[in-house]
Write a protein that holds these residues in place. Sequence first.
Motif, PDB file in Angstrom:
ATOM      1  N   ASN A  32       0.999  -1.105  -0.054  1.00 55.77           N
ATOM      2  CA  ASN A  32      -0.039   0.031   0.081  1.00 55.77           C
ATOM      3  C   ASN A  32       1.020   1.284   0.026  1.00 55.77           C
ATOM      4  N   VAL A  33       0.257   2.172  -0.375  1.00 59.95           N
ATOM      5  CA  VAL A  33       0.778   3.681  -0.385  1.00 59.95           C
ATOM      6  C   VAL A  33       0.046   4.500   0.767  1.00 59.95           C
ATOM      7  N   LEU A  34       0.605   5.146   1.468  1.00 60.71           N
ATOM      8  CA  LEU A  34       0.225   6.009   2.517  1.00 60.71           C
ATOM      9  C   LEU A  34      -0.288   7.290   2.063  1.00 60.71           C
ATOM     10  N   LEU A  35      -1.354   7.871   1.987  1.00 63.77           N
ATOM     11  CA  LEU A  35      -1.653   9.127   1.814  1.00 63.77           C
ATOM     12  C   LEU A  35      -2.010   9.875   2.876  1.00 63.77           C
ATOM     13  N   ASP A  36      -1.354  11.220   3.061  1.00 66.68           N
ATOM     14  CA  ASP A  36      -1.570  11.887   4.364  1.00 66.68           C
ATOM     15  C   ASP A  36      -1.803  13.374   3.942  1.00 66.68           C
ATOM     16  N   ALA A  37      -3.082  13.636   3.888  1.00 66.04           N
ATOM     17  CA  ALA A  37      -3.716  15.032   3.566  1.00 66.04           C
ATOM     18  C   ALA A  37      -3.706  15.940   4.709  1.00 66.04           C
ATOM     19  N   LYS A  38      -2.919  17.193   4.424  1.00 70.36           N
ATOM     20  CA  LYS A  38      -2.945  18.386   5.373  1.00 70.36           C
ATOM     21  C   LYS A  38      -3.456  19.507   4.786  1.00 70.36           C
ATOM     22  N   ASP A  39      -3.530  20.691   5.436  1.00 68.93           N
ATOM     23  CA  ASP A  39      -4.054  21.816   5.015  1.00 68.93           C
ATOM     24  C   ASP A  39      -3.051  22.245   3.909  1.00 68.93           C
ATOM     25  N   GLY A  40      -1.727  22.075   3.979  1.00 68.70           N
ATOM     26  CA  GLY A  40      -0.708  22.238   2.944  1.00 68.70           C
ATOM     27  C   GLY A  40      -0.653  21.443   1.793  1.00 68.70           C
ATOM     28  N   GLY A  41      -1.476  20.522   1.685  1.00 70.63           N
ATOM     29  CA  GLY A  41      -1.272  19.602   0.443  1.00 70.63           C
ATOM     30  C   GLY A  41      -1.236  18.172   1.001  1.00 70.63           C
ATOM     31  N   LEU A  42      -0.814  17.246   0.031  1.00 70.16           N
ATOM     32  CA  LEU A  42      -0.822  15.651   0.241  1.00 70.16           C
ATOM     33  C   LEU A  42       0.575  15.370   0.016  1.00 70.16           C
ATOM     34  N   SER A  43       1.077  14.423   0.696  1.00 66.36           N
ATOM     35  CA  SER A  43       2.255  13.518   0.775  1.00 66.36           C
ATOM     36  C   SER A  43       1.854  11.991   0.522  1.00 66.36           C
ATOM     37  N   ALA A  70      -3.828   2.917   0.639  1.00 71.71           N
ATOM     38  CA  ALA A  70      -4.729   2.364  -0.646  1.00 71.71           C
ATOM     39  C   ALA A  70      -3.363   1.428  -1.278  1.00 71.71           C
ATOM     40  N   PRO A  71      -3.850   0.377  -1.742  1.00 77.86           N
ATOM     41  CA  PRO A  71      -2.889  -0.397  -2.638  1.00 77.86           C
ATOM     42  C   PRO A  71      -2.354   0.009  -4.114  1.00 77.86           C
ATOM     43  N   ALA A  72      -1.341   0.266  -3.766  1.00 74.47           N
ATOM     44  CA  ALA A  72      -0.379   1.232  -4.621  1.00 74.47           C
ATOM     45  C   ALA A  72      -0.251   0.936  -6.326  1.00 74.47           C
ATOM     46  N   ALA A  73      -0.099  -0.419  -6.323  1.00 75.86           N
ATOM     47  CA  ALA A  73      -0.263  -0.853  -7.768  1.00 75.86           C
ATOM     48  C   ALA A  73      -1.536  -0.697  -8.389  1.00 75.86           C
ATOM     49  N   THR A  74      -2.625  -0.954  -7.468  1.00 77.24           N
ATOM     50  CA  THR A  74      -4.290  -0.821  -8.228  1.00 77.24           C
ATOM     51  C   THR A  74      -4.405   0.665  -8.550  1.00 77.24           C
ATOM     52  N   LEU A  75      -4.116   1.723  -7.344  1.00 78.96           N
ATOM     53  CA  LEU A  75      -4.340   3.015  -7.561  1.00 78.96           C
ATOM     54  C   LEU A  75      -3.855   3.548  -8.720  1.00 78.96           C
ATOM     55  N   TYR A  76      -2.355   3.215  -8.797  1.00 84.15           N
ATOM     56  CA  TYR A  76      -1.642   3.728  -9.924  1.00 84.15           C
ATOM     57  C   TYR A  76      -2.273   3.434 -11.463  1.00 84.15           C
ATOM     58  N   GLU A  77      -2.703   2.010 -11.481  1.00 85.35           N
ATOM     59  CA  GLU A  77      -3.416   1.480 -12.778  1.00 85.35           C
ATOM     60  C   GLU A  77      -4.505   2.165 -13.169  1.00 85.35           C
ATOM     61  N   ILE A  78      -5.398   2.638 -11.858  1.00 86.29           N
ATOM     62  CA  ILE A  78      -6.643   3.015 -12.230  1.00 86.29           C
ATOM     63  C   ILE A  78      -6.397   4.641 -12.638  1.00 86.29           C
ATOM     64  N   VAL A  79      -5.678   5.246 -12.078  1.00 86.69           N
ATOM     65  CA  VAL A  79      -5.248   6.628 -12.212  1.00 86.69           C
ATOM     66  C   VAL A  79      -4.848   6.695 -13.631  1.00 86.69           C
ATOM     67  N   ARG A  80      -3.817   5.975 -14.037  1.00 84.50           N
ATOM     68  CA  ARG A  80      -3.192   5.893 -15.419  1.00 84.50           C
ATOM     69  C   ARG A  80      -4.299   5.559 -16.421  1.00 84.50           C
ATOM     70  N   LYS A  81      -5.223   4.912 -16.283  1.00 83.65           N
ATOM     71  CA  LYS A  81      -6.411   4.749 -17.295  1.00 83.65           C
ATOM     72  C   LYS A  81      -7.393   5.803 -17.218  1.00 83.65           C
ATOM     73  N   LEU A  82      -7.548   6.620 -16.423  1.00 83.67           N
ATOM     74  CA  LEU A  82      -8.465   7.694 -16.480  1.00 83.67           C
ATOM     75  C   LEU A  82      -8.223   8.659 -17.516  1.00 83.67           C
ATOM     76  N   PRO A  83      -9.287   9.344 -18.105  1.00 83.34           N
ATOM     77  CA  PRO A  83      -8.833  10.459 -19.191  1.00 83.34           C
ATOM     78  C   PRO A  83      -7.847  11.537 -18.493  1.00 83.34           C
ATOM     79  N   GLU A  84      -7.123  12.143 -19.545  1.00 83.11           N
ATOM     80  CA  GLU A  84      -5.899  12.945 -19.354  1.00 83.11           C
ATOM     81  C   GLU A  84      -6.606  14.179 -18.653  1.00 83.11           C
ATOM     82  N   SER A  85      -7.649  14.395 -18.975  1.00 84.61           N
ATOM     83  CA  SER A  85      -8.199  15.754 -18.058  1.00 84.61           C
ATOM     84  C   SER A  85      -9.048  15.792 -17.041  1.00 84.61           C
ATOM     85  N   ALA A  86      -9.192  14.509 -16.579  1.00 87.09           N
ATOM     86  CA  ALA A  86      -9.801  14.005 -15.508  1.00 87.09           C
ATOM     87  C   ALA A  86      -9.394  14.736 -14.165  1.00 87.09           C
ATOM     88  N   LYS A  87     -10.519  15.067 -13.322  1.00 88.58           N
ATOM     89  CA  LYS A  87     -10.283  15.748 -11.828  1.00 88.58           C
ATOM     90  C   LYS A  87     -10.816  14.265 -11.033  1.00 88.58           C
TER      91      LYS A  87
END
Length: 375
Positions: A32-43, A70-87
């Motif tokens: 998994n990848v650790l996602l840490d969201a703070k007021d200053g952004g995301l790490s 979140a599972p790192a490889a799965t999250l990366y593959e999903i984001v990679r296959k989204l449309p380029e302009s996706a939010k």
Amino acid sequence: MKIAVDRAILLKALAHVQSVVERRNTIPILANVLLDAKDGGLSLTATDMEIAVVEEVSGVTVTRPGRTTAPAATLYEIVRKLPESAKIELDHPGGEAPLVLRAGRFVTNMLALPVEDFPSMTEGKLPVRFALPAGTLRGLIDRTKFAISTEETRYYLNGIYIHVAEIEGTPVLRAAATDGHRLARVEEPAPEGSAGMQGVIIPRKTVNELRKLAEETQEDVEIRLSETKAQFKVGGVLLTSKLIDGTFPDYERVIPRANDKILRVDKKEFAEAVARVAAISSERSRPVKLSVDRNHLRLEASSADQGQAQEELDEGNVEYAFTPLEIGFQARYLADITEQIGEKVEFQFADGSSPTVVKDAAKPEALYVLMPMRV
């Protein structure tokens, strides 16, 4: 945790961190990848317990601060296959709830393992601190990493050895690698802050990850070292790695000092000739025989199944004014070394059976030693 981010921003960060994750491991949280969201952004943080990569991501809208995995490889593959302009929107309400990813009309839920299980590698004191221009670091890596051993039993050779040495009272930073058949040694002026550093062996995987990061910047790379750990800050990415716990051999003892027969040959012509004659054999370890005479070089290779090939290079491409000599080298080793050299390759021979020194005639700070093969 709830954030919104452009696909391109998240994809670039995920590409950096997910590559250190081992696809097969016995500890689920390490996938998994650790996602840490703070007021200053995301790490984003990923680790395999030998290397950890932390990237600070800007351009993120944080609606609700928080941490999740979140599972790192799965999250990366999903984001990679989204449309380029996706939010992209990432939403994790906390507890054992899944992480929800939304992008336009697409939505998916991913298992979020407990943040408390995620290990930390970035703690601890790193007393030695200095900086290198990214281009200098790339050069040190490129001109040595091909000689890193892949033999796991000699684990202390499975990386690049970096240390500070003195040449006539002037400190230099040296990088060296060897697999027992060839040696690569490159030196640069020692940067401020590196004096007195202990020699460290940076593992092969760390070297590869660091090289990819250094490709993306022209700024200085901040380096911090202890006896057991190295840390590299490349832009917004922090790469932390364990060092190889072993003693690198005294490589200076294997560098010949009295090789007095000098051959200089055009790099492009030589490399292309090696490739052509070596093509006669499919065996990776097949030697190429060099027969050197006054301003003349003949290259030969043969195969019991395929036949024999040879090519000659003459005056204009070859400079040699010593007694004739025959010597053989593995074709792949010749190719690896000449790839790091500019316009002219310099070979320093003793005889046909002793280690040979290879240099870039225009850049003496890089030196290679190549063991011959019987031909």
